[in-house]
Design a protein around this motif. Structure first.
Motif, PDB file in Angstrom:
ATOM      1  N   PRO A  38     -16.728 -11.694   4.042  1.00 27.81           N
ATOM      2  CA  PRO A  38     -15.642 -11.553   5.005  1.00 27.81           C
ATOM      3  C   PRO A  38     -14.830 -10.281   4.822  1.00 27.81           C
ATOM      4  N   ALA A  39     -14.703  -9.791   3.552  1.00 31.53           N
ATOM      5  CA  ALA A  39     -13.883  -8.601   3.297  1.00 31.53           C
ATOM      6  C   ALA A  39     -14.695  -7.331   3.231  1.00 31.53           C
ATOM      7  N   ARG A  40     -15.987  -7.421   3.309  1.00 29.95           N
ATOM      8  CA  ARG A  40     -16.845  -6.279   3.063  1.00 29.95           C
ATOM      9  C   ARG A  40     -16.627  -5.171   4.088  1.00 29.95           C
ATOM     10  N   HIS A  41     -16.144  -5.524   5.279  1.00 24.09           N
ATOM     11  CA  HIS A  41     -15.932  -4.537   6.322  1.00 24.09           C
ATOM     12  C   HIS A  41     -14.520  -3.957   6.287  1.00 24.09           C
ATOM     13  N   ARG A  42     -13.732  -4.260   5.254  1.00 21.70           N
ATOM     14  CA  ARG A  42     -12.370  -3.758   5.184  1.00 21.70           C
ATOM     15  C   ARG A  42     -12.119  -2.932   3.928  1.00 21.70           C
ATOM     16  N   PRO A  43     -13.086  -2.151   3.446  1.00 19.13           N
ATOM     17  CA  PRO A  43     -12.833  -1.387   2.219  1.00 19.13           C
ATOM     18  C   PRO A  43     -11.796  -0.294   2.411  1.00 19.13           C
ATOM     19  N   TRP A  44     -11.515   0.070   3.654  1.00 25.74           N
ATOM     20  CA  TRP A  44     -10.568   1.155   3.887  1.00 25.74           C
ATOM     21  C   TRP A  44      -9.155   0.784   3.433  1.00 25.74           C
ATOM     22  N   LEU A  45      -8.836  -0.511   3.350  1.00 27.26           N
ATOM     23  CA  LEU A  45      -7.491  -0.905   2.939  1.00 27.26           C
ATOM     24  C   LEU A  45      -7.206  -0.481   1.495  1.00 27.26           C
ATOM     25  N   GLY A  46      -8.041  -0.945   0.566  1.00 28.40           N
ATOM     26  CA  GLY A  46      -7.838  -0.575  -0.835  1.00 28.40           C
ATOM     27  C   GLY A  46      -8.122   0.889  -1.083  1.00 28.40           C
ATOM     28  N   ALA A  47      -9.145   1.440  -0.407  1.00 30.81           N
ATOM     29  CA  ALA A  47      -9.467   2.858  -0.578  1.00 30.81           C
ATOM     30  C   ALA A  47      -8.322   3.731  -0.062  1.00 30.81           C
ATOM     31  N   GLY A  48      -7.712   3.306   1.042  1.00 25.73           N
ATOM     32  CA  GLY A  48      -6.572   4.057   1.562  1.00 25.73           C
ATOM     33  C   GLY A  48      -5.398   4.042   0.602  1.00 25.73           C
ATOM     34  N   LEU A  49      -5.133   2.885  -0.009  1.00 27.72           N
ATOM     35  CA  LEU A  49      -4.070   2.808  -1.006  1.00 27.72           C
ATOM     36  C   LEU A  49      -4.378   3.717  -2.193  1.00 27.72           C
ATOM     37  N   SER A  50      -5.639   3.737  -2.625  1.00 29.15           N
ATOM     38  CA  SER A  50      -6.038   4.619  -3.730  1.00 29.15           C
ATOM     39  C   SER A  50      -5.838   6.081  -3.365  1.00 29.15           C
ATOM     40  N   TRP A  87       4.912 -11.216  -7.652  1.00 29.80           N
ATOM     41  CA  TRP A  87       4.880 -11.961  -6.393  1.00 29.80           C
ATOM     42  C   TRP A  87       3.473 -12.478  -6.099  1.00 29.80           C
ATOM     43  N   GLY A  88       2.711 -12.755  -7.160  1.00 24.98           N
ATOM     44  CA  GLY A  88       1.398 -13.359  -6.983  1.00 24.98           C
ATOM     45  C   GLY A  88       0.234 -12.408  -7.009  1.00 24.98           C
ATOM     46  N   GLY A  89       0.456 -11.132  -7.221  1.00 24.58           N
ATOM     47  CA  GLY A  89      -0.636 -10.175  -7.340  1.00 24.58           C
ATOM     48  C   GLY A  89      -0.899  -9.402  -6.056  1.00 24.58           C
ATOM     49  N   LEU A  90      -1.790  -8.412  -6.141  1.00 24.09           N
ATOM     50  CA  LEU A  90      -2.164  -7.613  -4.979  1.00 24.09           C
ATOM     51  C   LEU A  90      -2.918  -8.470  -3.965  1.00 24.09           C
ATOM     52  N   PRO A  91      -2.768  -8.189  -2.681  1.00 21.32           N
ATOM     53  CA  PRO A  91      -3.504  -8.954  -1.661  1.00 21.32           C
ATOM     54  C   PRO A  91      -5.011  -8.850  -1.864  1.00 21.32           C
ATOM     55  N   ALA A  92      -5.711  -9.940  -1.632  1.00 18.73           N
ATOM     56  CA  ALA A  92      -7.166  -9.954  -1.808  1.00 18.73           C
ATOM     57  C   ALA A  92      -7.857  -8.946  -0.894  1.00 18.73           C
ATOM     58  N   ALA A  93      -7.252  -8.641   0.250  1.00 19.06           N
ATOM     59  CA  ALA A  93      -7.866  -7.705   1.190  1.00 19.06           C
ATOM     60  C   ALA A  93      -7.995  -6.304   0.608  1.00 19.06           C
ATOM     61  N   LEU A  94      -7.208  -5.978  -0.429  1.00 16.72           N
ATOM     62  CA  LEU A  94      -7.281  -4.651  -1.044  1.00 16.72           C
ATOM     63  C   LEU A  94      -8.441  -4.526  -2.018  1.00 16.72           C
TER      64      LEU A  94
END
Length: 370
Positions: A38-50, A87-94
């Motif tokens: 489900p998250a494989r198509h959203r790598p830009w979220l964590g990569a963008g933060l990096s 606050w529970g950690g980084l969002p799983a989407a990242l």
């Protein structure tokens, strides 16, 4: 957020162009995009933060001369992760994007590192120094691994420290991390932090020792290039000694960087042999020559041919710095205070002893060749 061991029993599909080891598996810190559909198509979220973290780290590094952007990036990543844990950690989407940055962007940065090397400059040092560099890298690697075993430091942690302290600092840690079949993000981040910390201390130590011993600029330059961990740290330390020492030190250091390719080849071969001898048969073997190592060698050849204009080289250098800083930020998000507490003081002691080993071997090479 804790870094975890690789998930056993993962059968990995055909690797992407920069996926150098088919055995790569997800850690509990960064969810591998291949195992999280489900998250494989959203790598830009964590990569963008990096990427944002890398930009901030580079900016801080430019404001403070001699401060490594990679160290700043790791600290920023660790700060973000530890604050988020309240606050529970980084969002799983990242997590898929952070995994992408800590592995794929890291390898691309190592490939571009090859554009800093000119084989003709290294050959001009003369065979005594070239052979001395081989002795420095081999002796420091072997000595650090032996001491690590004696200190009962985890084998992968010791290997990461040995690579970083013997070759070229954070980039070498990144390269070794890229060929490990079983790895922990927290160990990689710890090794990078240690190599930058001790290398920064060496900026003050080497000019002081050179002055106390009354070394001539050439000998002092050889010793500095042979002993200090990061290229930027070599420039800072040798620049204090003088321009002649700086010229020699940088070339000696780049000769150590060139050793990255054969060392990674040996590590990959050893990883392959260990996996082949293991009783489990469901884990694919890593390639004999990781693709990013071949890319590194190709970039060395291209740079040595002198076919690239200065503008391209400057752009590649900027891209390399950004890619490695982004990877370090992603790795930093795996450094939780509980992880560091469990690691204890043994990795720090090993890093100190590795610095002593490389400095002593470097002194012998400088005395013979200077």
């Amino acid at each position: 957020m804790d870094g975890g061991d690789s998930v056993p029993g993962v059968i990995v599909p055909a690797p992407e162009p920069w996926a150098v080891e088919p055995a790569e598996a997800a850690s509990t810190t960064h969810v591998d995009e291949r195992t999280d559909a489900p998250a494989r198509h959203r790598p830009w979220l964590g990569a963008g933060l990096s990427g944002l973290g890398a930009g901030a780290a580079i900016g801080v590094g430019q404001l403070v001369p001699g401060l490594s952007a990679m160290l700043v990036a790791i600290l920023l990543g660790a700060l973000v992760a530890n604050v988020a844990s309240l606050w529970g950690g980084l969002p799983a989407a990242l997590e898929p994007g952070l995994a992408f940055a800590s592995r794929r962007l890291l390898r691309l940065g190592v490939v571009l590192l090859g554009l800093q090397l000119v084989l003709g400059d290294i050959a001009a040092l003369g065979w005594p120094i070239v052979l001395g560099v081989v002795a420095i890298v081999g002796g420091t690697m072997g000595g650090t691994l032996l001491v690590g075993r004696w200190l009962r430091v985890d084998a992968s942690q010791a290997l990461l420290i040995a690579g970083g302290f013997s070759i070229c600092g954070a980039a070498a840690v990144a390269g070794v991390d890229g060929v490990l079949a079983r790895r922990k993000d927290a160990e990689t981040a710890t090794a990078v932090a240690l190599v930058v910390l001790f290398g920064t201390v060496m900026i003050a130590v080497m000019p002081t020792l050179a002055g106390l011993l009354g070394l001539n600029p050439r000998t002092a330059g050889i010793w500095t290039g042979a002993s200090v961990h990061e290229v930027a740290q070599v420039v800072a330390a040798a620049g204090i000694i003088g321009p002649e020492a700086l010229r020699v030190a940088v070339v000696v250091k780049l000769a150590r960087v060139l050793m990255l390719a054969p060392v990674l080849g040996v590590v990959s071969w050893r990883q392959r042999a260990e996996l082949a001898a293991a009783p489990r048969t469901d884990r694919a073997l890593p390639p004999l020559v990781p693709l990013f190592v071949a890319g590194f060698v190709a970039m060395v050849v291209v740079r040595s041919l002198g076919v690239l204009p200065d503008g391209v080289l400057d752009a590649a250098k900027a891209a390399e710095t950004w890619l490695l800083a982004a990877a370090m930020f992603a790795l930093g998000t795996s450094v939780h205070w509980r992880v560091l507490r469990r690691a204890g003081g043994r990795p720090v002691l090993l890093a100190g002893l590795a610095t002593l080993i490389v400095t002593c071997i470097g002194a012998a090479v400088a005395a013979l060749a200077g």
